[in-house]
Design a protein around this motif. Structure first.
Motif, PDB file in Angstrom:
ATOM      1  N   ALA A  63       0.830  -1.206   0.000  1.00 27.55           N
ATOM      2  CA  ALA A  63       0.000   0.000   0.000  1.00 27.55           C
ATOM      3  C   ALA A  63       0.862   1.254   0.000  1.00 27.55           C
ATOM      4  CB  ALA A  63      -0.926   0.000   1.214  1.00 27.55           C
ATOM      5  N   ARG A  64       1.885   1.267   0.825  1.00 29.77           N
ATOM      6  CA  ARG A  64       2.768   2.432   0.890  1.00 29.77           C
ATOM      7  C   ARG A  64       3.388   2.721  -0.471  1.00 29.77           C
ATOM      8  NH1 ARG A  64       1.850   5.466   4.005  1.00 29.77           N
ATOM      9  NH2 ARG A  64       1.695   6.699   2.162  1.00 29.77           N
ATOM     10  N   ARG A  65       3.839   1.684  -1.163  1.00 28.46           N
ATOM     11  CA  ARG A  65       4.452   1.860  -2.496  1.00 28.46           C
ATOM     12  C   ARG A  65       3.419   2.292  -3.532  1.00 28.46           C
ATOM     13  NH1 ARG A  65       8.353  -3.194  -3.444  1.00 28.46           N
ATOM     14  NH2 ARG A  65       8.976  -1.978  -5.265  1.00 28.46           N
ATOM     15  N   LEU A  66       2.219   1.709  -3.480  1.00 27.04           N
ATOM     16  CA  LEU A  66       1.175   2.103  -4.432  1.00 27.04           C
ATOM     17  C   LEU A  66       0.813   3.575  -4.260  1.00 27.04           C
ATOM     18  CD1 LEU A  66      -1.205  -0.993  -4.292  1.00 27.04           C
ATOM     19  CD2 LEU A  66       0.325  -0.344  -6.165  1.00 27.04           C
ATOM     20  N   ILE A  67       0.689   4.013  -3.018  1.00 26.55           N
ATOM     21  CA  ILE A  67       0.299   5.396  -2.736  1.00 26.55           C
ATOM     22  C   ILE A  67       1.425   6.364  -3.127  1.00 26.55           C
ATOM     23  CG2 ILE A  67      -0.234   7.039  -0.877  1.00 26.55           C
ATOM     24  CD1 ILE A  67      -1.598   4.575   0.565  1.00 26.55           C
ATOM     25  N   ASP A  68       2.631   6.093  -2.655  1.00 29.06           N
ATOM     26  CA  ASP A  68       3.741   7.028  -2.827  1.00 29.06           C
ATOM     27  C   ASP A  68       4.313   7.053  -4.237  1.00 29.06           C
ATOM     28  OD1 ASP A  68       3.507   7.697  -0.159  1.00 29.06           O
ATOM     29  OD2 ASP A  68       5.220   6.488   0.482  1.00 29.06           O
ATOM     30  N   ARG A  69       4.514   5.905  -4.817  1.00 28.02           N
ATOM     31  CA  ARG A  69       5.217   5.840  -6.105  1.00 28.02           C
ATOM     32  C   ARG A  69       4.305   5.830  -7.317  1.00 28.02           C
ATOM     33  NH1 ARG A  69       9.684   1.324  -4.533  1.00 28.02           N
ATOM     34  NH2 ARG A  69      10.616   2.483  -2.807  1.00 28.02           N
ATOM     35  N   GLY A  79      -9.308  -9.175   7.078  1.00 27.75           N
ATOM     36  CA  GLY A  79      -9.900  -9.850   8.232  1.00 27.75           C
ATOM     37  C   GLY A  79      -9.259  -9.400   9.536  1.00 27.75           C
ATOM     38  N   SER A  80      -8.203  -8.603   9.438  1.00 24.10           N
ATOM     39  CA  SER A  80      -7.477  -8.127  10.621  1.00 24.10           C
ATOM     40  C   SER A  80      -7.341  -6.606  10.601  1.00 24.10           C
ATOM     41  CB  SER A  80      -6.083  -8.756  10.662  1.00 24.10           C
ATOM     42  OG  SER A  80      -6.156 -10.147  10.608  1.00 24.10           O
ATOM     43  N   PRO A  81      -8.467  -5.887  10.656  1.00 27.98           N
ATOM     44  CA  PRO A  81      -8.382  -4.423  10.577  1.00 27.98           C
ATOM     45  C   PRO A  81      -7.567  -3.812  11.713  1.00 27.98           C
ATOM     46  CG  PRO A  81     -10.580  -5.100  11.233  1.00 27.98           C
ATOM     47  CD  PRO A  81      -9.838  -6.345  10.857  1.00 27.98           C
ATOM     48  N   GLU A  82      -7.492  -4.510  12.847  1.00 34.46           N
ATOM     49  CA  GLU A  82      -6.708  -3.991  13.969  1.00 34.46           C
ATOM     50  C   GLU A  82      -5.221  -3.906  13.618  1.00 34.46           C
ATOM     51  OE1 GLU A  82      -6.904  -8.432  14.245  1.00 34.46           O
ATOM     52  OE2 GLU A  82      -8.393  -6.871  13.913  1.00 34.46           O
ATOM     53  N   ASN A  83      -4.772  -4.688  12.646  1.00 36.73           N
ATOM     54  CA  ASN A  83      -3.370  -4.649  12.233  1.00 36.73           C
ATOM     55  C   ASN A  83      -3.033  -3.418  11.394  1.00 36.73           C
ATOM     56  OD1 ASN A  83      -2.861  -6.990  13.606  1.00 36.73           O
ATOM     57  ND2 ASN A  83      -3.048  -8.302  11.821  1.00 36.73           N
ATOM     58  N   VAL A  84      -4.046  -2.705  10.954  1.00 34.69           N
ATOM     59  CA  VAL A  84      -3.805  -1.454  10.239  1.00 34.69           C
ATOM     60  C   VAL A  84      -3.573  -0.329  11.248  1.00 34.69           C
ATOM     61  CG1 VAL A  84      -4.737   0.197   8.564  1.00 34.69           C
ATOM     62  CG2 VAL A  84      -5.214  -2.230   8.290  1.00 34.69           C
ATOM     63  N   GLY A  85      -3.994  -0.566  12.493  1.00 39.87           N
ATOM     64  CA  GLY A  85      -3.814   0.431  13.539  1.00 39.87           C
ATOM     65  C   GLY A  85      -4.621   1.684  13.240  1.00 39.87           C
ATOM     66  N   HIS A  86      -3.966   2.821  13.303  1.00 42.96           N
ATOM     67  CA  HIS A  86      -4.633   4.093  13.018  1.00 42.96           C
ATOM     68  C   HIS A  86      -4.688   4.354  11.523  1.00 42.96           C
ATOM     69  CE1 HIS A  86      -5.012   5.152  17.181  1.00 42.96           C
ATOM     70  NE2 HIS A  86      -3.730   4.898  17.369  1.00 42.96           N
ATOM     71  N   GLY A  87      -4.367   3.355  10.748  1.00 40.58           N
ATOM     72  CA  GLY A  87      -4.408   3.500   9.307  1.00 40.58           C
ATOM     73  C   GLY A  87      -3.031   3.770   8.741  1.00 40.58           C
ATOM     74  N   ILE A  88      -2.944   3.694   7.474  1.00 39.55           N
ATOM     75  CA  ILE A  88      -1.722   4.026   6.759  1.00 39.55           C
ATOM     76  C   ILE A  88      -1.990   5.345   6.083  1.00 39.55           C
ATOM     77  CG2 ILE A  88      -0.268   3.372   4.821  1.00 39.55           C
ATOM     78  CD1 ILE A  88      -0.519   0.514   5.723  1.00 39.55           C
ATOM     79  N   ASP A  89      -1.126   6.298   6.327  1.00 36.17           N
ATOM     80  CA  ASP A  89      -1.314   7.632   5.783  1.00 36.17           C
ATOM     81  C   ASP A  89      -1.553   7.554   4.281  1.00 36.17           C
ATOM     82  OD1 ASP A  89      -1.446  10.416   6.070  1.00 36.17           O
ATOM     83  OD2 ASP A  89       0.627  10.612   5.360  1.00 36.17           O
ATOM     84  N   GLY A  90      -2.660   8.108   3.844  1.00 35.58           N
ATOM     85  CA  GLY A  90      -2.997   8.107   2.431  1.00 35.58           C
ATOM     86  C   GLY A  90      -3.989   7.036   2.027  1.00 35.58           C
ATOM     87  N   ALA A  91      -4.188   6.009   2.857  1.00 33.64           N
ATOM     88  CA  ALA A  91      -5.187   4.988   2.539  1.00 33.64           C
ATOM     89  C   ALA A  91      -6.574   5.588   2.723  1.00 33.64           C
ATOM     90  CB  ALA A  91      -5.012   3.765   3.423  1.00 33.64           C
TER      91      ALA A  91
END
Length: 125
Positions: A63-69, A79-91
């Motif tokens: 996701a970071r590479r898709l967003i940034d580059r 199935g594990s939304p808690e693993n995203v935490g507060h989200g990934i900036d830009g998602a």
């Protein structure tokens, strides 16, 4: 809008593909690895990305590479939304599995609206 499906579970990938197509979008994939997703990134506007892919827990790094580059908007479907935490900036969104057709279609609609607003503001410059 061109929607890349990044999901290693075939049944879920086919459901996401069906929902996106019924909402009027073109689909790319499904793909199940980071390498495959990056190979299709230039042709994609938005990606529905699972956190756990066939090459490991690599969805967040992808996701970071898709967003940034590649300037691809990312919507996590996991199935594990808690693993995203507060989200990934830009998602744009984090959708929990199991999901509904309406939840996926709504997130895609928001992504399309955001993209249109961004494109029209660029054109005004």
């Amino acid at each position: 809008m061109k929607v890349m499906i990044v999901e290693d579970e075939n049944f879920i990938a086919l459901e996401l593909e069906r929902i996106a197509q019924e909402a009027g979008h073109q689909t790319i994939g499904p793909v199940s690895t980071v390498e495959q997703a990056l190979a299709h990134a230039q042709r994609s506007d938005v990606a529905l990305v699972d956190l756990s892919l066939s090459d490991g827990l690599s969805g967040a790094q992808l996701a970071r590479r898709l967003i940034d580059r590649h300037r691809v908007d990312v919507i996590f479907v996991t199935g594990s939304p808690e693993n995203v935490g507060h989200g990934i900036d830009g998602a744009l969104d984090v959708i929990s599995k199991p999901f509904t057709d309406e939840r996926i279609a709504s997130a895609l609609s928001r992504a399309e609206e955001r993209r249109k607003n961004f494109d029209s503001s660029k054109a005004a410059l």
